[in-house]
Enzyme design. Structure first.
Site, PDB file in Angstrom:
ATOM      1  N   LYS A 256      59.363  23.831  62.466  1.00 13.93           N
ATOM      2  CA  LYS A 256      59.567  22.634  61.635  1.00 13.93           C
ATOM      3  C   LYS A 256      60.717  22.917  60.677  1.00 13.93           C
ATOM      4  O   LYS A 256      60.662  23.861  59.890  1.00 13.93           O
ATOM      5  CB  LYS A 256      58.285  22.326  60.845  1.00 13.93           C
ATOM      6  CG  LYS A 256      58.468  21.305  59.700  1.00 13.93           C
ATOM      7  CD  LYS A 256      57.168  21.021  58.945  1.00 13.93           C
ATOM      8  CE  LYS A 256      57.407  20.155  57.698  1.00 13.93           C
ATOM      9  NZ  LYS A 256      56.184  19.867  56.931  1.00 13.93           N
ATOM     10  N   ASP A 261      61.603  17.758  51.761  1.00 15.14           N
ATOM     11  CA  ASP A 261      60.495  16.829  51.983  1.00 15.14           C
ATOM     12  C   ASP A 261      60.130  16.137  50.680  1.00 15.14           C
ATOM     13  O   ASP A 261      59.388  16.670  49.862  1.00 15.14           O
ATOM     14  CB  ASP A 261      59.290  17.594  52.549  1.00 15.14           C
ATOM     15  CG  ASP A 261      58.099  16.681  52.816  1.00 15.14           C
ATOM     16  OD1 ASP A 261      58.284  15.448  52.810  1.00 15.14           O
ATOM     17  OD2 ASP A 261      56.989  17.214  53.044  1.00 15.14           O
ATOM     18  N   LYS A 268      56.156  12.058  47.025  1.00 10.46           N
ATOM     19  CA  LYS A 268      55.377  13.100  46.354  1.00 10.46           C
ATOM     20  C   LYS A 268      55.529  12.966  44.847  1.00 10.46           C
ATOM     21  O   LYS A 268      56.550  12.448  44.375  1.00 10.46           O
ATOM     22  CB  LYS A 268      55.913  14.482  46.761  1.00 10.46           C
ATOM     23  CG  LYS A 268      55.585  14.918  48.172  1.00 10.46           C
ATOM     24  CD  LYS A 268      56.152  16.315  48.438  1.00 10.46           C
ATOM     25  CE  LYS A 268      55.881  16.751  49.873  1.00 10.46           C
ATOM     26  NZ  LYS A 268      54.457  16.981  50.144  1.00 10.46           N
ATOM     27  N   ASP A 279      60.652  23.571  53.055  1.00  9.70           N
ATOM     28  CA  ASP A 279      59.890  22.911  54.113  1.00  9.70           C
ATOM     29  C   ASP A 279      60.520  23.073  55.498  1.00  9.70           C
ATOM     30  O   ASP A 279      60.041  22.520  56.483  1.00  9.70           O
ATOM     31  CB  ASP A 279      59.688  21.431  53.763  1.00  9.70           C
ATOM     32  CG  ASP A 279      58.393  20.868  54.337  1.00  9.70           C
ATOM     33  OD1 ASP A 279      57.496  21.666  54.665  1.00  9.70           O
ATOM     34  OD2 ASP A 279      58.299  19.635  54.472  1.00  9.70           O
ATOM     35  N   ASP A 338      54.463  11.201  54.314  1.00 10.37           N
ATOM     36  CA  ASP A 338      54.519  12.598  53.869  1.00 10.37           C
ATOM     37  C   ASP A 338      53.915  13.550  54.916  1.00 10.37           C
ATOM     38  O   ASP A 338      54.068  14.751  54.807  1.00 10.37           O
ATOM     39  CB  ASP A 338      53.786  12.745  52.530  1.00 10.37           C
ATOM     40  CG  ASP A 338      54.135  14.037  51.815  1.00 10.37           C
ATOM     41  OD1 ASP A 338      55.101  14.710  52.264  1.00 10.37           O
ATOM     42  OD2 ASP A 338      53.473  14.365  50.824  1.00 10.37           O
ATOM     43  N   GLU A 340      55.039  14.298  57.733  1.00  7.43           N
ATOM     44  CA  GLU A 340      56.209  14.165  58.613  1.00  7.43           C
ATOM     45  C   GLU A 340      56.375  15.335  59.566  1.00  7.43           C
ATOM     46  O   GLU A 340      56.973  15.184  60.628  1.00  7.43           O
ATOM     47  CB  GLU A 340      57.474  13.991  57.753  1.00  7.43           C
ATOM     48  CG  GLU A 340      58.106  15.276  57.218  1.00  7.43           C
ATOM     49  CD  GLU A 340      57.223  16.054  56.250  1.00  7.43           C
ATOM     50  OE1 GLU A 340      56.280  15.460  55.693  1.00  7.43           O
ATOM     51  OE2 GLU A 340      57.464  17.260  56.070  1.00  7.43           O
ATOM     52  N   ARG A 342      54.401  17.045  61.523  1.00 12.52           N
ATOM     53  CA  ARG A 342      53.804  16.913  62.860  1.00 12.52           C
ATOM     54  C   ARG A 342      54.583  15.931  63.729  1.00 12.52           C
ATOM     55  O   ARG A 342      54.606  16.057  64.941  1.00 12.52           O
ATOM     56  CB  ARG A 342      52.321  16.509  62.717  1.00 12.52           C
ATOM     57  CG  ARG A 342      52.112  15.225  61.990  1.00 12.52           C
ATOM     58  CD  ARG A 342      50.679  15.064  61.486  1.00 12.52           C
ATOM     59  NE  ARG A 342      50.440  15.801  60.229  1.00 12.52           N
ATOM     60  CZ  ARG A 342      49.276  15.841  59.602  1.00 12.52           C
ATOM     61  NH1 ARG A 342      48.221  15.234  60.120  1.00 12.52           N
ATOM     62  NH2 ARG A 342      49.139  16.516  58.474  1.00 12.52           N
TER      63      ARG A 342
HETATM   64  N1  BES Z   1      55.483  19.990  53.628  1.00 16.71           N
HETATM   65  C1  BES Z   1      54.207  19.497  53.307  1.00 16.71           C
HETATM   66  C2  BES Z   1      53.132  20.574  53.264  1.00 16.71           C
HETATM   67  C3  BES Z   1      53.282  21.606  52.201  1.00 16.71           C
HETATM   68  C4  BES Z   1      52.645  21.475  50.983  1.00 16.71           C
HETATM   69  C5  BES Z   1      54.026  22.740  52.422  1.00 16.71           C
HETATM   70  C6  BES Z   1      52.781  22.432  50.008  1.00 16.71           C
HETATM   71  C7  BES Z   1      54.156  23.709  51.460  1.00 16.71           C
HETATM   72  C8  BES Z   1      53.536  23.554  50.244  1.00 16.71           C
HETATM   73  C9  BES Z   1      53.789  18.464  54.348  1.00 16.71           C
HETATM   74  O1  BES Z   1      54.825  17.732  54.911  1.00 16.71           O
HETATM   75  C10 BES Z   1      52.904  17.482  53.659  1.00 16.71           C
HETATM   76  O2  BES Z   1      53.367  16.823  52.779  1.00 16.71           O
HETATM   77  N2  BES Z   1      51.653  17.425  54.081  1.00 16.71           N
HETATM   78  C11 BES Z   1      50.710  16.536  53.520  1.00 16.71           C
HETATM   79  C12 BES Z   1      49.957  15.890  54.639  1.00 16.71           C
HETATM   80  C13 BES Z   1      49.065  14.766  54.210  1.00 16.71           C
HETATM   81  C14 BES Z   1      49.894  13.598  53.734  1.00 16.71           C
HETATM   82  C15 BES Z   1      48.180  14.365  55.363  1.00 16.71           C
HETATM   83  C16 BES Z   1      49.756  17.353  52.649  1.00 16.71           C
HETATM   84  O3  BES Z   1      49.424  18.461  53.030  1.00 16.71           O
HETATM   85  O4  BES Z   1      49.419  16.880  51.575  1.00 16.71           O
HETATM   86 ZN    ZN Z   2      56.660  18.654  54.953  1.00 17.25          ZN
HETATM   87 MN    MN Z   3      55.354  16.060  53.761  1.00 15.03          MN
END
Ligand code: BES
Ligand code: ZN
Ligand code: MN
Length: 491
Positions: A256, A261, A268, A279, A338, A340, A342
């Site tokens: 990825k 992000d 966020k 990210d 968010d 994204e 996957r």
């Molecule tokens: N890049 C983030 C995950 C992340 C969070 C990586 C903190 C490193 C540190 C990912 O894209 C994300 O935002 N995931 C969301 C998914 C949710 C919206 C289902 C999450 O984990 O909150």
């Molecule tokens: Zn992300």
């Molecule tokens: Mn995200």
């Protein structure tokens, strides 16, 4: 790229010790036992080393911890650092010792009196890794730190003559990953990332960059949807290292690479958003491993594929509720922009299988906050559809002391991804968030293809220093994947 210190192994030269500049490092179990090098230091210092290692304070130190004797009389060195070891040297202790040496390996000559101690190559590698410093955006004094040198004096250099190139190859792979992860998003755009991957061609890696028009033709609408709000063009980079037998199917590594992000329209919160420069950590590891394999001319066929996008809110950005068609053909309802990562991975995973029919796939992604809630910063989340493949990876990770912990997959979790409008949706709510993300990815893995998904959200970038890295990017996974490839695909 941040420079790697190339360690040198030389024959122990007792006569030279008194004239060594910089820092002289001595290893000691404590008590009265001393090897030749330590005895010479002790004699030059008129017994000060003996008093140190026989002291109660030194006795209390744990292996890897040290005490420093400054401006030792009778020697030219600035300091003598005495590092505690145990009667039996283990890889864990070797890493701690190296970490202690590397922590302050800046701008000076360091000489380790290694003698006949075991695993000094591991000590040197650890010191080299720990000596990493990301100074690319410092000006003034910090930018001008002179490179350090590390010399390991040993009783016989024979055992170590061949190891230096290997140490440097590992460190260069890890440093490339760390540099990519540490780089801010205004510098490391998708285009800049692709250019840095392209530079691996110099080492014999075949690198192709698929541009938006190519991705459009391939039908990668899930990946393109994530990047459509950004000024930086989305790209997929394909890196092939064919060091193995011609015609054997490769192992595929998929990363990825979200260069930033923001969360997109599902934006966020401001606090901590700056951390989302990391990210692209999965893509960073894939690129670092490809460099390492090429540097050490690995006898294996490995292909690295990275999906490079930026997730921004914009008039053109994807909306929650949008329905997109993946390259595989499934229609997916976007619930939260968010989630994204996957959406990027699913298209790259599918493309990897269609084009390369790999013998196995490992994907890496800073995918979910839920994985951090489950495992903290000690372990990456490991998900797999194949027990044997998974065990091979877990063993390699354990050997390299890179924390990895298997979490479950299971058909029961699929209920969370049901959609009323499309084939399925891409998020499953808060419960088991790391698993439902993995469950989504699994829908893009063909039956019979061994697959491991590594959620590295908690381990790619840390707020505190570790044994082998200063705070910031860790390069987690580069060594484990390299070892797994060496152990299983190189006979
Ligand atoms: N890049 C983030 C995950 C992340 C969070 C990586 C903190 C490193 C540190 C990912 O894209 C994300 O935002 N995931 C969301 C998914 C949710 C919206 C289902 C999450 O984990 O909150
Ligand atoms: Zn992300
Ligand atoms: Mn995200």
């Amino acid at each position: 790229m941040t420079d790697v210190i190339r360690p040198a192994f030389t024959e122990l030269d007792l006569e030279a010790i008194g004239g060594l500049k910089g820092r002289v490092v001595v290893l000691s179990e404590g008590g009265t036992k001393m090897d030749k090098g330590a005895r010479r230091v002790n004699r030059l210092m008129r017994g000060a080393l003996a008093r140190c290692v026989e002291s109660e304070a030194f006795d209390k130190l744990k292996p890897g911890q040290s005490t420093t004797l400054s401006y030792p009389g009778g020697m030219d060195a600035k300091s003598v650092e005495v590092i505690k070891i145990a009667p039996k040297m283990t890889p864990e202790i070797a890493r701690k010792v190296g970490g202690t040496i590397g922590k302050v390996l800046t701008g000076e000559e360091v000489t380790l009196l290694g003698g006949s101690e075991r695993l000094l190559d591991q000590v040197a590698l650890a010191a080299t890794l720990r000596a990493y410093a990301f100074n690319a955006h410092k000006t003034g004094e910090a930018a001008e730190v002179k490179p350090a040198s590390l010399t390991v004096m040993v009783n016989s250099t024979d055992a170590y003559a061949a190891s230096v190139d290997g140490i440097v190859a590992v460190a260069e792979g890890v440093f490339l990953t760390r540099d990519l992860v540490n780089e801010p998003a205004n510098i490391l755009t998708t285009t800049e990332f692709a250019d840095r991957a392209k530079a691996l061609e110099e080492l014999g890696v075949k690198v192709e960059v698929l541009e938006e028009a190519d991705l459009e033709k391939l039908g990668m609408r899930a990946l393109l949807g994530v990047g459509q709000g950004s000024e930086s063009p989305s790209k997929v980079v394909v890196m092939q290292w064919n060091g193995g037998e011609a015609g054997t199917k490769p192992l595929a590594l998929v990363g990825k690479g979200v260069v930033f992000d923001t969360g997109g329209i599902s934006i966020k919160p401001a606090g901590g958003m700056e951390d989302m420069t990391m990210d692209m950590g999965g893509a960073g590891v894939v690129t670092g491993v490809m460099k390492l394999l090429a540097s050490r001319k690995a006898k294996a066929n490995v292909v690295g594929l990275i999906g490079l996008v930026e997730n921004m809110p914009d008039g053109k950005a994807q909306r929650p509720g949008d329905i997109v068609t993946t390259m595989k053909g499934d229609k997916v309802e976007v619930i939260n922009t968010d989630a994204e990562g996957r959406m990027v991975l699913c298209d790259v995973l599918w493309y990897a299988q269609e084009r390369f029919e790999p013998v196995g796939i490992v994907d890496l992604a800073t995918l979910t906050g839920a994985c951090i809630i489950a495992l903290g910063h000690e372990n990456a989340g490991v998900f797999s559809n194949d027990d044997d493949f998974c065990k091979t990876f877990l063993k390699a990770a354990e050997t390299e002391e890179e924390g990895a912990w298997r979490l479950p997959l299971g058909a029961g979790y699929d209920k969370a991804l049901e959609s009323t409008k499309a084939d399925f949706k891409h998020v499953g709510g808060r419960p088991a968030g790391a698993t439902t993300a993995a469950q989504f990815l699994q829908r893009f893995i063909k039956d019979g293809t061994p697959w491991i998904h590594l959620d590295i959200a908690g381990v790619a970038d840390l707020k505190t220093a570790t044994t082998l890295a200063p705070k910031g990017a860790t390069g987690w996974g580069v060594r484990a994947l390299n070892r797994m490839i060496a152990d299983t695909y190189e006979g």
